[in-house]
Enzyme design. Structure first.
Site, mmCIF file in Angstrom:
data_model
loop_
_atom_site.group_PDB
_atom_site.id
_atom_site.type_symbol
_atom_site.label_atom_id
_atom_site.label_comp_id
_atom_site.label_asym_id
_atom_site.label_seq_id
_atom_site.Cartn_x
_atom_site.Cartn_y
_atom_site.Cartn_z
ATOM 1 N NE ARG A 143 4.496 15.136 -20.323
ATOM 2 C CZ ARG A 143 4.633 16.063 -21.270
ATOM 3 N NH1 ARG A 143 5.038 15.727 -22.477
ATOM 4 N NH2 ARG A 143 4.362 17.316 -21.004
ATOM 5 C CG HIS A 179 -0.493 15.109 -20.187
ATOM 6 N ND1 HIS A 179 -0.176 16.232 -20.902
ATOM 7 C CD2 HIS A 179 0.418 15.024 -19.208
ATOM 8 C CE1 HIS A 179 0.893 16.821 -20.368
ATOM 9 N NE2 HIS A 179 1.273 16.097 -19.348
ATOM 10 C CG ASP A 208 -12.404 11.343 -21.163
ATOM 11 O OD1 ASP A 208 -11.198 11.669 -21.341
ATOM 12 O OD2 ASP A 208 -13.324 12.181 -21.174
ATOM 13 C CG ASN A 221 -1.892 18.356 -23.824
ATOM 14 O OD1 ASN A 221 -1.526 17.657 -22.904
ATOM 15 N ND2 ASN A 221 -3.116 18.770 -23.981
ATOM 16 C CG HIS A 250 9.115 13.213 -14.119
ATOM 17 N ND1 HIS A 250 8.801 14.326 -13.390
ATOM 18 C CD2 HIS A 250 8.144 13.103 -15.067
ATOM 19 C CE1 HIS A 250 7.689 14.874 -13.872
ATOM 20 N NE2 HIS A 250 7.263 14.149 -14.885
HETATM 21 C C1 HEM Z 1 3.603 15.771 -10.419
HETATM 22 C C2 HEM Z 1 3.177 16.534 -11.396
HETATM 23 C C3 HEM Z 1 3.846 16.511 -12.738
HETATM 24 C C4 HEM Z 1 4.383 17.572 -13.378
HETATM 25 C C5 HEM Z 1 4.406 19.012 -12.893
HETATM 26 C C6 HEM Z 1 4.942 17.083 -14.610
HETATM 27 C C7 HEM Z 1 5.561 17.876 -15.558
HETATM 28 C C8 HEM Z 1 6.252 17.395 -16.641
HETATM 29 C C9 HEM Z 1 6.972 18.217 -17.569
HETATM 30 C C10 HEM Z 1 7.031 19.733 -17.531
HETATM 31 C C11 HEM Z 1 7.581 17.400 -18.457
HETATM 32 C C12 HEM Z 1 8.461 17.803 -19.623
HETATM 33 C C13 HEM Z 1 7.627 18.001 -20.854
HETATM 34 C C14 HEM Z 1 8.471 18.503 -21.993
HETATM 35 O O1 HEM Z 1 9.250 19.430 -21.817
HETATM 36 O O2 HEM Z 1 8.356 17.951 -23.095
HETATM 37 C C15 HEM Z 1 7.228 16.050 -18.100
HETATM 38 C C16 HEM Z 1 7.654 14.930 -18.766
HETATM 39 C C17 HEM Z 1 7.202 13.657 -18.473
HETATM 40 N N1 HEM Z 1 6.248 13.323 -17.533
HETATM 41 FE FE1 HEM Z 1 5.569 14.500 -16.071
HETATM 42 N N2 HEM Z 1 4.730 15.746 -14.705
HETATM 43 C C18 HEM Z 1 4.060 15.346 -13.584
HETATM 44 C C19 HEM Z 1 3.615 14.075 -13.299
HETATM 45 C C20 HEM Z 1 3.751 13.003 -14.152
HETATM 46 C C21 HEM Z 1 3.072 11.742 -13.994
HETATM 47 C C22 HEM Z 1 2.057 11.425 -12.900
HETATM 48 C C23 HEM Z 1 3.490 10.951 -15.019
HETATM 49 C C24 HEM Z 1 3.082 9.539 -15.359
HETATM 50 C C25 HEM Z 1 2.587 8.678 -14.502
HETATM 51 C C26 HEM Z 1 4.449 11.718 -15.786
HETATM 52 C C27 HEM Z 1 5.166 11.235 -16.856
HETATM 53 C C28 HEM Z 1 6.063 11.974 -17.592
HETATM 54 C C29 HEM Z 1 6.950 11.392 -18.586
HETATM 55 C C30 HEM Z 1 7.101 9.901 -18.903
HETATM 56 C C31 HEM Z 1 7.659 12.461 -19.157
HETATM 57 C C32 HEM Z 1 8.686 12.374 -20.294
HETATM 58 C C33 HEM Z 1 7.965 12.485 -21.612
HETATM 59 C C34 HEM Z 1 8.834 12.239 -22.833
HETATM 60 O O3 HEM Z 1 10.031 11.988 -22.704
HETATM 61 O O4 HEM Z 1 8.294 12.308 -23.944
HETATM 62 N N3 HEM Z 1 4.556 12.954 -15.248
HETATM 63 N N4 HEM Z 1 6.410 16.076 -16.989
HETATM 64 C C1 LIG Z 2 0.305 16.126 -31.018
HETATM 65 C C2 LIG Z 2 0.790 17.493 -30.905
HETATM 66 O O1 LIG Z 2 1.951 17.735 -30.750
HETATM 67 N N1 LIG Z 2 -0.154 18.421 -30.988
HETATM 68 C C3 LIG Z 2 0.097 19.833 -31.008
HETATM 69 C C4 LIG Z 2 0.751 20.357 -29.745
HETATM 70 O O2 LIG Z 2 1.071 21.710 -29.868
HETATM 71 C C5 LIG Z 2 1.878 22.052 -30.980
HETATM 72 C C6 LIG Z 2 2.227 23.520 -30.912
HETATM 73 O O3 LIG Z 2 1.227 24.281 -30.318
HETATM 74 C C7 LIG Z 2 1.175 21.689 -32.280
HETATM 75 O O4 LIG Z 2 1.996 22.002 -33.400
HETATM 76 C C8 LIG Z 2 0.878 20.216 -32.257
HETATM 77 O O5 LIG Z 2 0.160 19.859 -33.409
#
Ligand code: HEM
Ligand SMILES: CC(=O)N[C@H]1CO[C@H](CO)[C@@H](O)[C@@H]1O
Ligand SMILES: *[C@@H]1O[C@H](CO)[C@@H](O)[C@H](O)[C@H]1NC(C)=O
Ligand SMILES: *[C@@H]1O[C@H](CO)[C@@H](O)[C@H](O)[C@H]1NC(C)=O
Ligand SMILES: *[C@@H]1O[C@H](CO)[C@@H](O)[C@H](O)[C@H]1NC(C)=O
Ligand SMILES: *[C@@H]1O[C@H](CO)[C@@H](O)[C@H](O)[C@H]1NC(C)=O
Length: 323
Positions: free
Chosen positions: A62, A66, A74, A94, A193
């Site tokens: 992720r 991002h 970059d 983020n 996902h």
């Molecule tokens: C299509 C548009 C996308 C949307 C709207 C989206 C949105 C999100 C959201 C809302 C989360 C949950 C974040 C949280 O609650 O902590 C998430 C998690 C995640 N996203 Fe996406 N995402 C998108 C595309 C992608 C892409 C292109 C990738 C990587 C190639 C990606 C990889 C991930 C991963 C691996 C997680 C899990 C992160 C974790 O478990 O720490 N996503 N995404």
């Molecule tokens: C790395 C990280 O989590 N950065 C910030 C993301 O946002 C939260 C809440 O706004 C901060 O506490 C984190 O430092």
């Protein structure tokens, strides 16, 4: 004569395939002379981190996404905020990003072995690939090198450039298209996902769709009831749910199986089924080999967004600080 023509044709096709992946700026042998141990160092550290804590795979994947979607790949996402500047990493979308410490460790090791050579942006791309690849014991796609690190990181841009978890198909497709990614890339990259988790707040609206306690009609009802047990109306802000139910540590094609059963967790996942062509692709991706082949290709395209070269960027010494 015939054979020669074929050789020329095949070379041309290979050339086109390679150049269409990297826009001609990145190279598969970029560090071959300047830091031949790069691949081994990144893989070693990434694999040992993921082995010790499997949730790092999702975090590192992720992180790369991002980074690339805001200002191009970059490493601007790694910059820490300063007194005068709120950086990307502190922008709202983020908030739950992690894995920075893994990148720091890799960078520190590389500064010992090949100082001032390897950009943080290339490390992020390599670490994402290696994090996903760990479970397979081999690299699942190629990562080209040559990205320079950016000198700007703004929270406002992260909020603008990253699609929201509630985005509909039209806006997802528009945002991807703006970065040179087509609808097949959108469906393939959403397959990321298949690993990781989401916080309740991100999909809470689907469980109280019109404010009357009703669920989003595009969500499977049994699954929605399960989600309500995980995410009560005032959930702990730290509570998370697996994006791919029961399979969030395994990089597989189960995401597409669940998606077709209306168990895509995010509105943006479910939205893929609202377009006929995208739904067809999602159906094909239930086959792991079809999915994985395309995922690798789409990751290479994503890794190519907004590349900075020459004086447009720098090789940061510390990934968190502009030189
Ligand atoms: C299509 C548009 C996308 C949307 C709207 C989206 C949105 C999100 C959201 C809302 C989360 C949950 C974040 C949280 O609650 O902590 C998430 C998690 C995640 N996203 Fe996406 N995402 C998108 C595309 C992608 C892409 C292109 C990738 C990587 C190639 C990606 C990889 C991930 C991963 C691996 C997680 C899990 C992160 C974790 O478990 O720490 N996503 N995404
Ligand atoms: C790395 C990280 O989590 N950065 C910030 C993301 O946002 C939260 C809440 O706004 C901060 O506490 C984190 O430092
Ligand atoms: C890999 O990393 C471990 C510790 O993180 C270290 O002990 C080992 O020497 C490294 N191996 C290689 C080949 O770099
Ligand atoms: C999709 O979302 C965008 C942005 O929120 C909105 O402007 C648009 O009307 C929506 N499209 C559909 C078909 O709902
Ligand atoms: C649903 O949302 C409405 C309006 O925001 C709120 O008043 C209500 O308590 C919510 N219901 C549940 C079950 O969360
Ligand atoms: C996940 O596991 C639970 C408990 O074992 C089970 O009830 C549920 O059906 C599983 N979900 C899927 C999608 O397999």
């Amino acid at each position: 004569m015939r054979a020669n023509v074929n050789v020329v044709l095949v070379s041309l096709l290979v050339f086109l395939a390679i150049s269409s992946c990297n826009g001609g700026q990145l190279s598969p042998v970029f560090y071959r002379k300047s830091c031949p141990q790069l691949g081994r160092i990144v893989r070693n550290i990434t694999w040992s981190k993921v082995a010790a804590n499997p949730t790092f795979a999702a975090k590192l994947l992720r992180l790369h996404y991002h980074d690339c979607f805001v200002q191009g790949c970059d490493a601007s996402l790694l910059i820490d905020s300063t007194d005068g500047n709120t950086a990307e990493k502190d922008a709202r979308p983020n908030r739950s990003i992690g894995g920075y410490e893994v990148i720091d460790e890799i960078k520190a090791k590389l500064e010992e072995e090949c100082p001032d050579i390897v950009s943080c942006a290339d490390i992020v791309a390599l670490a994402a690939r290696d994090a996903v690849s760990y479970q397979f014991g081999r690299s699942m796609w190629q990562v080209f090198g040559g990205r320079k690190d950016g000198r700007v990181s703004l929270a406002t841009e992260a909020a603008r450039d990253l699609p929201s978890g509630g985005a509909n198909y039209t806006s997802l497709q528009d945002q991807f298209a703006g970065l040179g990614l087509n609808y097949i890339d959108l469906v393939a990259l959403s397959g990321a996902h298949t690993i990781g988790v989401a916080h309740c707040v991100v999909f809470a609206r689907r469980l109280n769709f019109t404010g009357k306690g009703d669920i989003d009609p595009s969500l499977d009802t049994a699954y929605a009831e399960f989600l309500k047990t995980q995410c009560p109306s005032r959930p702990n802000p730290d509570t998370t749910v697996e994006l791919d139910e029961n399979s969030s540590l395994s990089f597989d094609s189960n995401y597409y199986v669940g998606l077709r059963q209306n168990k895509g967790l995010l509105g943006s996942d479910a939205a893929l089924l609202t377009d006929r062509r995208a739904a067809w692709v999602a159906r094909r991706f239930q086959n792991f080999h079809v999915f994985m082949a395309r995922f690798g290709k789409s990751m290479m395209k994503m890794g190519d967004i907004g590349i900075k070269t020459g004086d447009d960027g720098e090789i940061r010494k510390n990934c968190r600080v502009i030189n």
